[in-house]
Structures are given as C-alpha cells and as structure tokens.
Write an enzyme that holds these catalytic residues in place. Structure first.
Site, PDB file in Angstrom:
ATOM      1  N   ASP A  10       0.883  -1.158   0.000  1.00 55.81           N
ATOM      2  CA  ASP A  10       0.000   0.000   0.000  1.00 55.81           C
ATOM      3  C   ASP A  10       0.930   1.219   0.000  1.00 55.81           C
ATOM      4  O   ASP A  10       2.108   1.098   0.358  1.00 55.81           O
ATOM      5  CB  ASP A  10      -0.877  -0.046   1.262  1.00 55.81           C
ATOM      6  CG  ASP A  10      -1.686   1.209   1.439  1.00 55.81           C
ATOM      7  OD1 ASP A  10      -2.313   1.642   0.465  1.00 55.81           O
ATOM      8  OD2 ASP A  10      -1.688   1.772   2.553  1.00 55.81           O
ATOM      9  N   LEU A  11       0.440   2.371  -0.408  1.00 58.42           N
ATOM     10  CA  LEU A  11       1.308   3.562  -0.481  1.00 58.42           C
ATOM     11  C   LEU A  11       1.126   4.480   0.731  1.00 58.42           C
ATOM     12  O   LEU A  11       2.032   4.628   1.559  1.00 58.42           O
ATOM     13  CB  LEU A  11       0.990   4.322  -1.783  1.00 58.42           C
ATOM     14  CG  LEU A  11       1.724   5.634  -2.002  1.00 58.42           C
ATOM     15  CD1 LEU A  11       3.225   5.419  -2.166  1.00 58.42           C
ATOM     16  CD2 LEU A  11       1.176   6.341  -3.241  1.00 58.42           C
ATOM     17  N   ASP A  12      -0.082   5.066   0.829  1.00 61.23           N
ATOM     18  CA  ASP A  12      -0.348   6.059   1.877  1.00 61.23           C
ATOM     19  C   ASP A  12      -0.341   5.380   3.246  1.00 61.23           C
ATOM     20  O   ASP A  12      -1.134   4.476   3.504  1.00 61.23           O
ATOM     21  CB  ASP A  12      -1.717   6.715   1.625  1.00 61.23           C
ATOM     22  CG  ASP A  12      -1.753   7.499   0.317  1.00 61.23           C
ATOM     23  OD1 ASP A  12      -0.803   8.230   0.042  1.00 61.23           O
ATOM     24  OD2 ASP A  12      -2.739   7.364  -0.431  1.00 61.23           O
ATOM     25  N   THR A  18       0.994  10.510   3.790  1.00 54.16           N
ATOM     26  CA  THR A  18       0.211  11.524   3.076  1.00 54.16           C
ATOM     27  C   THR A  18      -1.049  11.885   3.852  1.00 54.16           C
ATOM     28  O   THR A  18      -1.719  12.863   3.507  1.00 54.16           O
ATOM     29  CB  THR A  18      -0.208  11.006   1.691  1.00 54.16           C
ATOM     30  OG1 THR A  18      -0.645   9.671   1.864  1.00 54.16           O
ATOM     31  CG2 THR A  18       0.917  11.067   0.691  1.00 54.16           C
ATOM     32  N   LYS A  46      -8.669   6.642   6.190  1.00 55.17           N
ATOM     33  CA  LYS A  46      -7.471   5.895   5.775  1.00 55.17           C
ATOM     34  C   LYS A  46      -7.843   4.666   4.943  1.00 55.17           C
ATOM     35  O   LYS A  46      -8.671   3.860   5.369  1.00 55.17           O
ATOM     36  CB  LYS A  46      -6.654   5.478   7.004  1.00 55.17           C
ATOM     37  CG  LYS A  46      -5.961   6.674   7.627  1.00 55.17           C
ATOM     38  CD  LYS A  46      -4.926   6.287   8.646  1.00 55.17           C
ATOM     39  CE  LYS A  46      -4.197   7.528   9.137  1.00 55.17           C
ATOM     40  NZ  LYS A  46      -3.396   7.281  10.332  1.00 55.17           N
ATOM     41  N   GLY A  47      -7.261   4.567   3.780  1.00 53.14           N
ATOM     42  CA  GLY A  47      -7.511   3.414   2.909  1.00 53.14           C
ATOM     43  C   GLY A  47      -8.795   3.526   2.104  1.00 53.14           C
ATOM     44  O   GLY A  47      -9.087   2.696   1.255  1.00 53.14           O
ATOM     45  N   ARG A  50     -11.478   8.265  -2.667  1.00 46.28           N
ATOM     46  CA  ARG A  50     -11.749   9.708  -2.584  1.00 46.28           C
ATOM     47  C   ARG A  50     -13.243  10.012  -2.441  1.00 46.28           C
ATOM     48  O   ARG A  50     -13.645  10.796  -1.582  1.00 46.28           O
ATOM     49  CB  ARG A  50     -11.194  10.401  -3.835  1.00 46.28           C
ATOM     50  CG  ARG A  50     -11.155  11.900  -3.711  1.00 46.28           C
ATOM     51  CD  ARG A  50     -10.643  12.547  -4.996  1.00 46.28           C
ATOM     52  NE  ARG A  50      -9.345  12.018  -5.399  1.00 46.28           N
ATOM     53  CZ  ARG A  50      -8.788  12.230  -6.590  1.00 46.28           C
ATOM     54  NH1 ARG A  50      -9.405  12.962  -7.487  1.00 46.28           N
ATOM     55  NH2 ARG A  50      -7.610  11.710  -6.899  1.00 46.28           N
ATOM     56  N   SER A 115      -2.534   0.478  -4.358  1.00 48.56           N
ATOM     57  CA  SER A 115      -3.030   1.651  -3.636  1.00 48.56           C
ATOM     58  C   SER A 115      -4.393   2.097  -4.144  1.00 48.56           C
ATOM     59  O   SER A 115      -4.698   1.957  -5.323  1.00 48.56           O
ATOM     60  CB  SER A 115      -2.033   2.803  -3.824  1.00 48.56           C
ATOM     61  OG  SER A 115      -2.586   4.030  -3.411  1.00 48.56           O
ATOM     62  N   ALA A 116      -5.195   2.677  -3.247  1.00 46.65           N
ATOM     63  CA  ALA A 116      -6.503   3.216  -3.628  1.00 46.65           C
ATOM     64  C   ALA A 116      -6.369   4.589  -4.280  1.00 46.65           C
ATOM     65  O   ALA A 116      -7.326   5.099  -4.862  1.00 46.65           O
ATOM     66  CB  ALA A 116      -7.377   3.340  -2.381  1.00 46.65           C
ATOM     67  N   SER A 117      -5.180   5.176  -4.191  1.00 42.11           N
ATOM     68  CA  SER A 117      -5.023   6.564  -4.630  1.00 42.11           C
ATOM     69  C   SER A 117      -4.897   6.712  -6.144  1.00 42.11           C
ATOM     70  O   SER A 117      -4.177   5.964  -6.798  1.00 42.11           O
ATOM     71  CB  SER A 117      -3.783   7.172  -3.974  1.00 42.11           C
ATOM     72  OG  SER A 117      -3.533   8.448  -4.517  1.00 42.11           O
ATOM     73  N   ASN A 119      -3.557   9.326  -7.205  1.00 46.22           N
ATOM     74  CA  ASN A 119      -2.330  10.138  -7.295  1.00 46.22           C
ATOM     75  C   ASN A 119      -1.078   9.301  -7.070  1.00 46.22           C
ATOM     76  O   ASN A 119       0.016   9.854  -6.916  1.00 46.22           O
ATOM     77  CB  ASN A 119      -2.374  11.258  -6.245  1.00 46.22           C
ATOM     78  CG  ASN A 119      -3.511  12.234  -6.492  1.00 46.22           C
ATOM     79  OD1 ASN A 119      -3.624  12.783  -7.586  1.00 46.22           O
ATOM     80  ND2 ASN A 119      -4.364  12.433  -5.507  1.00 46.22           N
ATOM     81  N   LYS A 146     -10.866  -1.289  -1.578  1.00 41.81           N
ATOM     82  CA  LYS A 146     -10.601  -2.136  -0.421  1.00 41.81           C
ATOM     83  C   LYS A 146     -11.784  -1.961   0.551  1.00 41.81           C
ATOM     84  O   LYS A 146     -12.287  -0.849   0.642  1.00 41.81           O
ATOM     85  CB  LYS A 146      -9.301  -1.703   0.268  1.00 41.81           C
ATOM     86  CG  LYS A 146      -8.060  -1.785  -0.635  1.00 41.81           C
ATOM     87  CD  LYS A 146      -6.864  -1.110   0.023  1.00 41.81           C
ATOM     88  CE  LYS A 146      -5.692  -1.002  -0.943  1.00 41.81           C
ATOM     89  NZ  LYS A 146      -4.533  -0.277  -0.404  1.00 41.81           N
ATOM     90  N   GLU A 170       0.159  -3.238   4.725  1.00 39.69           N
ATOM     91  CA  GLU A 170      -1.013  -2.360   4.819  1.00 39.69           C
ATOM     92  C   GLU A 170      -1.112  -1.657   6.170  1.00 39.69           C
ATOM     93  O   GLU A 170      -0.842  -2.257   7.199  1.00 39.69           O
ATOM     94  CB  GLU A 170      -2.291  -3.204   4.673  1.00 39.69           C
ATOM     95  CG  GLU A 170      -2.976  -3.084   3.343  1.00 39.69           C
ATOM     96  CD  GLU A 170      -3.543  -1.715   3.023  1.00 39.69           C
ATOM     97  OE1 GLU A 170      -3.643  -0.864   3.914  1.00 39.69           O
ATOM     98  OE2 GLU A 170      -3.876  -1.483   1.860  1.00 39.69           O
ATOM     99  N   ASP A 171      -1.549  -0.386   6.149  1.00 40.26           N
ATOM    100  CA  ASP A 171      -1.752   0.337   7.412  1.00 40.26           C
ATOM    101  C   ASP A 171      -3.230   0.503   7.755  1.00 40.26           C
ATOM    102  O   ASP A 171      -3.550   0.996   8.833  1.00 40.26           O
ATOM    103  CB  ASP A 171      -1.109   1.731   7.355  1.00 40.26           C
ATOM    104  CG  ASP A 171      -1.878   2.659   6.428  1.00 40.26           C
ATOM    105  OD1 ASP A 171      -2.164   2.252   5.278  1.00 40.26           O
ATOM    106  OD2 ASP A 171      -2.219   3.771   6.852  1.00 40.26           O
TER     107      ASP A 171
END
Ligand code: BG6
Ligand code: MG
Length: 218
Positions: A10-12, A18, A46-47, A50, A115-117, A119, A146, A170-171
């Site tokens: 995962d990214l963020d 972020t 989180k996760g 948008r 990632s869900a982003s 960006n 997710k 994952e966070d």
C-alpha cells in the site's frame, strides 16, 4: 500457503505519510462548508477511496449534496491536496522503506504497489521510487475499493505470482481485510489493536527483515 515470492505495498501510510495532507485538504473543505473536521475523523478516511471519503465527510457535517456537487467538491479537495504533494520529495519516504525494497530486490522477491489513490504514480515519482515497482495498481485501475481484494489480485497477476505466495503491507484495516480476502499473507503497519487480523504487525518498514518475512513462509 507457500514461500514468499512477491511483496505488494500500500502507499499512503506504508511508504509515505500523506494522511496529514489529506487531512489539511479535507479540513479546509469542511470549514468552507461551515463545519469542523478533526484528526480523529481523519482516521476514518485511511484506505478509503476519494468519493467515499467525501461521503464520510459530508455525513460528519450532516450536509447533503447532489452527485454533480460532489464531483466538484472532490475535485476542489484534490487540487488543494496536490499543492502539498507537489512539494514532496524523497526526504518524506518513511524510514526503512528504501532499505527494505533494496533487500527484496537482492533476494529476487518481486515488488508491486496496490493503492486506492489516483495520485499514486505522481507520489512515487515525487519520492523517486517508481523504478522499484514491477507493477503499479492504483485507484485509476480498479473498480472496487478495499476491502475488496481487486487491487491486490491485479497486482499478483501483473507479477505472475500466485496469491498464496504474496505478502501485502497495509496500514488500514480495510486493506488488511482486502489482502486476506485475496488469499494473501498480510503484514500490518501500525497498531496491533487496529490491524490484529494481519499475520504480523510491525511499527513500520524499518522493522522488517528477511527473517521476519521468512516467518510468513510455510
Ligand atoms: C488511500 C488513502 O491510499 O487513497 C485515502 O489512504 C485516500 O485516505 C485514497 O482517500 C484516495 O486517494 P486519492 O489520492 O485518489 O484522493
Ligand atoms: Mg494506507
């Protein structure tokens, strides 16, 4: 389950924090609409995608908007968020990330982003991390958010690795659930009380080692 052949990140919240920029941008939007948005409220985003994040924000403010207005609000928030993202550099990579990615490369373990982003590509570029990832699956390439496992299943497919040989980092609780629903192993990045369903929970990637990754082999 088998031997670990790939790691999906995962990214963020795993590679970069972020959440603080998402928070500033959502808070400004909430304040403009006349209500407050707290750090505690931000935890709920989180996760989360948008548009779902916006729905949660509007429910906190007890505000109703049309679909058209929602698209305009999400766009406004993202434009504000991007002003922070565009100022980011490699110094914002979370501790231990590069070292762990390099260790995986050395051990011939494949690496993907899940990632869900929308960006994600831009953020990886700002952090100068793009080249570490053999596959990048983000919010622009998945239909289901997710805890649906789609993002990680697509990542495993792109790498040509069976789900059971993948480890997800994952966070977010929804992300841990997505990994498990996809038949993968999961390392939670954060607190045991939130991420307890993961196979292993650590504070951050700086706490990872080949020995710990090996605990997930069987
Ligand atoms: C996730 C974040 O990675 O991406 C969420 O944890 C965020 O907080 C989601 O809402 C979507 O991000 P973006 O960049 O597409 O608005
Ligand atoms: Mg996350």
């Amino acid at each position: 389950m088998g031997k670990v052949k790939a790691c999906l990140f995962d990214l963020d919240g795993v590679i970069v924090d972020t959440a603080k920029y998402h928070y500033i941008a959502w808070k400004e939007l909430a304040n403009e609409m006349g209500f407050d948005f707290t750090l505690e409220d931000n935890e709920r985003l989180k996760g989360v995608s948008r548009m779902t994040s916006l729905d949660i924000l509007l429910s906190i403010g007890q505000v109703e908007k049309s679909e058209e207005e929602k698209v305009a609000l999400a766009t406004k928030k993202n434009e504000n968020y991007l002003t922070y993202i565009l100022k980011m550099g490699p110094e914002e990579i979370l501790p231990g990330t590069k070292e762990f990615l390099e260790l995986l490369q050395k051990e011939n373990i494949k690496i993907a982003l899940g990632s869900a982003s929308k960006n994600a590509m831009l953020i990886l570029e700002r952090l100068k991390l793009t080249s570490y990832f053999e596959a990048i699956i983000d919010g622009t390439s998945v239909a289901k958010a997710k805890p649906d496992p789609e993002v990680f299943i697509k990542g495993a497919e792109a790498l040509g690795v069976q789900a059971e040989d993948c480890v997800v980092f994952e966070d977010a609780e929804a992300g841990v659930e997505a990994a498990l629903a996809g038949g993968m192993k999961c390392v939670g990045i954060g607190k045991e009380d939130v991420l307890g369903k993961a196979h292993l929970v650590v504070d951050g990637l700086h706490k990872m080692s080949m020995q710990k990754l090996g605990l997930l082999n069987d």
